[in-house]
Scaffold this motif. Structure first.
Motif, PDB file in Angstrom:
ATOM      1  N   VAL A 195      -8.872  36.319 102.068  1.00 26.11           N
ATOM      2  CA  VAL A 195      -8.275  35.721 101.065  1.00 26.11           C
ATOM      3  C   VAL A 195      -8.581  34.304 102.084  1.00 26.11           C
ATOM      4  CG1 VAL A 195      -6.176  34.884 100.041  1.00 26.11           C
ATOM      5  CG2 VAL A 195      -6.783  37.075  99.542  1.00 26.11           C
ATOM      6  N   GLY A 196      -8.123  34.544 103.481  1.00 20.74           N
ATOM      7  CA  GLY A 196      -8.283  33.177 104.048  1.00 20.74           C
ATOM      8  C   GLY A 196      -8.955  32.806 104.207  1.00 20.74           C
ATOM      9  N   LEU A 197     -10.134  33.606 105.014  1.00 21.30           N
ATOM     10  CA  LEU A 197     -11.383  33.530 104.970  1.00 21.30           C
ATOM     11  C   LEU A 197     -11.869  32.713 103.796  1.00 21.30           C
ATOM     12  CD1 LEU A 197     -12.450  36.079 107.380  1.00 21.30           C
ATOM     13  CD2 LEU A 197     -12.804  33.802 107.909  1.00 21.30           C
ATOM     14  N   LEU A 198     -12.373  33.550 103.068  1.00 24.01           N
ATOM     15  CA  LEU A 198     -12.823  32.612 101.133  1.00 24.01           C
ATOM     16  C   LEU A 198     -12.343  31.746 100.397  1.00 24.01           C
ATOM     17  CD1 LEU A 198     -14.418  33.879  99.129  1.00 24.01           C
ATOM     18  CD2 LEU A 198     -12.760  35.089  97.891  1.00 24.01           C
ATOM     19  N   ALA A 199     -11.441  31.148 100.773  1.00 24.40           N
ATOM     20  CA  ALA A 199     -10.433  30.367 100.012  1.00 24.40           C
ATOM     21  C   ALA A 199     -11.479  29.028 101.524  1.00 24.40           C
ATOM     22  CB  ALA A 199      -8.798  30.350 100.748  1.00 24.40           C
ATOM     23  N   VAL A 200     -10.893  29.291 102.617  1.00 25.27           N
ATOM     24  CA  VAL A 200     -11.398  28.480 103.265  1.00 25.27           C
ATOM     25  C   VAL A 200     -12.996  27.855 103.299  1.00 25.27           C
ATOM     26  CG1 VAL A 200     -12.393  27.631 105.767  1.00 25.27           C
ATOM     27  CG2 VAL A 200      -9.873  28.011 105.120  1.00 25.27           C
ATOM     28  N   GLY A 201     -13.874  28.741 103.523  1.00 30.81           N
ATOM     29  CA  GLY A 201     -14.858  28.543 102.806  1.00 30.81           C
ATOM     30  C   GLY A 201     -15.834  28.331 101.626  1.00 30.81           C
ATOM     31  N   VAL A 202     -14.601  28.874 100.653  1.00 32.01           N
ATOM     32  CA  VAL A 202     -15.379  27.606  99.362  1.00 32.01           C
ATOM     33  C   VAL A 202     -14.506  26.926  99.161  1.00 32.01           C
ATOM     34  CG1 VAL A 202     -14.665  28.399  96.923  1.00 32.01           C
ATOM     35  CG2 VAL A 202     -15.240  30.218  98.372  1.00 32.01           C
ATOM     36  N   LEU A 203     -14.071  26.218  99.733  1.00 29.29           N
ATOM     37  CA  LEU A 203     -13.639  24.593  99.513  1.00 29.29           C
ATOM     38  C   LEU A 203     -14.007  24.024 100.562  1.00 29.29           C
ATOM     39  CD1 LEU A 203     -11.291  23.063  99.236  1.00 29.29           C
ATOM     40  CD2 LEU A 203      -9.391  23.554 101.334  1.00 29.29           C
ATOM     41  N   GLY A 204     -14.790  24.716 101.704  1.00 29.26           N
ATOM     42  CA  GLY A 204     -15.880  23.934 101.990  1.00 29.26           C
ATOM     43  C   GLY A 204     -16.741  23.110 101.280  1.00 29.26           C
ATOM     44  N   LEU A 205     -17.483  24.243 100.207  1.00 37.77           N
ATOM     45  CA  LEU A 205     -18.559  24.306  99.859  1.00 37.77           C
ATOM     46  C   LEU A 205     -18.033  23.144  98.710  1.00 37.77           C
ATOM     47  CD1 LEU A 205     -20.567  27.915  99.307  1.00 37.77           C
ATOM     48  CD2 LEU A 205     -21.340  25.616 100.931  1.00 37.77           C
TER      49      LEU A 205
END
Length: 468
Positions: A191-201
């Motif tokens: 969840v954390g990795l996905l949230a940070v990655g999508v936020l960065g995009l």
């Protein structure tokens, strides 16, 4: 469908309400941008997690949590005393919207047989078109009736009675959804990795609309690295632990993988077009928000008409529906671009809008025949037990496409419109060319989606869904 209608109506009304919010609360341009961007960022970050929660803990249950949360935070936006409170409430409102939306596609898969799903998704597409069409007009009327100080508040408070009605209908009519025999633990590192990655995009794309600072896109490279780490985590440690957030095996299903890519490409083309239309009509031709909304409604009318028809054609025509729809959409967008470039500044603004209306209807007919049919085809071979998670990933690809398309198309629009005269035919003509340039980008994205749809046209039959 009532829940989806609620979230989409809110998006289109919020855009119309921005000028009144600025004048009523003294919000500056950055504040107003974050009223939209905060919602979009929050909404785009949670569909995958929300889908997993729905699959494991019950879709009906997650829907009945998401709707009241959306209502409560809509009321907080409407009663907000300052721009900061509005922005914070919009962020949480976006989280609630992202929680409830994936449950709808999961419920459609659960409650309808494969042969019926095209009609169900077609009906859903009609609701999308109606909400999109109604938002600008309803928002303009509410602001006119409520006045400068209270009109924009009523635009958000209207969600309260609509949300209560949706909650009561869902609670009474939806069956209790089956849960997994053993509820899986939520993959928190994933969840954390996905949230940070999508936020960065998403962040550089949505923030670009405010300042047009290309340096923001430096964030994309680390975001992609984080998402690569997410894939590695899901394929390795999360899978070995037995409860990955995402089943990466879904991407071995060709119809699903192609549907994800097509959704990304099409939403790059689709979302930015109404944004630059509003800019062209209001800033270039001098239309009011209500006049602009009425003009744009011709596009939404096309969506509303086409979506149910496309859903009914889907069982017989399969992916040929997408090919025809993309051709229609591209033709309508190209025609609108040519008409704006040729007529703006040379004829009366009202005549420009009237001339463009048929082209916008054609574009709407095409757009309405892409979104929900692609959703139905993408999910057709997905195990129903994971339908909400799969639908959440599809929605995330749409949100990323939204952000990319809006950023690129508006950037091209502003680049061409810069230096326009303060008023008069010269300004209208420059804005007409800017609108056409933005739509040219949309046509390029549409062509890329069309190539993919043609490649897959042999898969015209809707296959039986796994686990149904």
């Amino acid at each position: 469908m009532t829940a989806v209608f609620l979230t989409l109506l809110d998006v289109s009304i919020a855009t119309v309400a921005l000028p009144s919010i600025g004048r009523g609360l003294g919000a500056d341009a950055s504040d107003l941008q974050w009223v939209i961007s905060g919602y979009a960022l929050a909404f785009g970050m949670v569909p995958i997690v929300a889908g997993r929660l729905g699959d494991d803990r019950g879709r009906r249950e997650m829907l009945l949590i998401g709707i009241p949360a959306f209502v409560v935070f809509s009321a907080l936006v409407g009663l907000a005393p300052s721009p900061g409170v509005i922005i914070a409430a919009r962020v949480v409102q976006g989280l609630a919207g992202g929680l409830l939306n994936p449950q709808v596609s999961g419920l459609v898969q659960q409650l309808f047989t494969p042969a019926e799903r095209g009609k169900a998704f077609g009906a859903l597409g009609g609701v999308v078109g109606i909400a999109t069409a109604a938002g600008p007009v309803v928002g303009g009327v509410i602001i006119a009736l409520g006045g400068e100080q209270f009109g924009w508040r009523l635009c958000f408070l209207v969600n309260v009675p609509l949300g209560i009605a949706s909650f009561l209908l869902c609670r009474r009519l939806l069956p209790v959804t089956p849960r997994r025999e053993t509820t899986r633990a939520l993959d928190l590192p994933g969840v954390g990795l996905l949230a940070v990655g999508v936020l960065g995009l998403l962040f550089p794309a949505v923030e670009f609309d405010a300042g047009h600072d290309a340096r923001l896109f430096v964030l994309v490279a680390p975001a992609l690295a984080v998402l690569a780490g997410f894939v590695a985590w899901e394929a390795g440690p999360a899978r070995r632990r037995g409860h990955p957030l995402v089943d990466l095996g879904l991407f071995r299903i060709r119809s699903y993988a192609d549907g994800i890519v097509l959704a990304l490409l099409f939403f790059c083309a689709y979302t930015g077009t109404p944004l630059v239309l509003a800019l062209f009509l209001q800033d270039g031709l001098g239309f009011s928000a209500l006049q602009s909304g009425l003009t744009a409604s011709s596009y939404a009318v096309g969506v509303s008409v086409a979506a149910p028809i496309a859903g009914r054609l889907l069982p017989r025509a399969g992916r040929k529906v997408l090919v025809g729809a993309l051709v229609l959409f591209g033709t309508g967008v190209a025609a609108a671009a040519v008409l704006a470039a040729v007529l703006a500044g040379r004829v009366e603004p009202a005549h420009v809008a009237l001339a463009m209306a048929p082209a916008l209807v054609v574009a709407g007919l095409g757009g309405g025949s892409v979104i929900t049919p692609n959703q139905a085809l993408s999910l057709a071979e997905v195990d129903v037990r994971g339908g909400s998670t799969a639908g959440g990933m599809l929605q995330t690809s749409q949100r990323i496409g939204n952000a990319i398309g809006a950023a690129v198309i508006t950037a091209v629009f502003y680049a061409v419109a810069s230096g326009a005269a303060g008023e008069g035919p010269a300004r209208a003509a420059r804005y007409g060319h800017a609108y056409a340039a933005g739509l040219a980008v949309s046509v390029v994205f549409t062509a890329a989606a069309l190539v993919l749809a043609i490649r897959d046209v042999g898969r015209s039959r809707v296959p039986e869904a796994a686990g149904s």
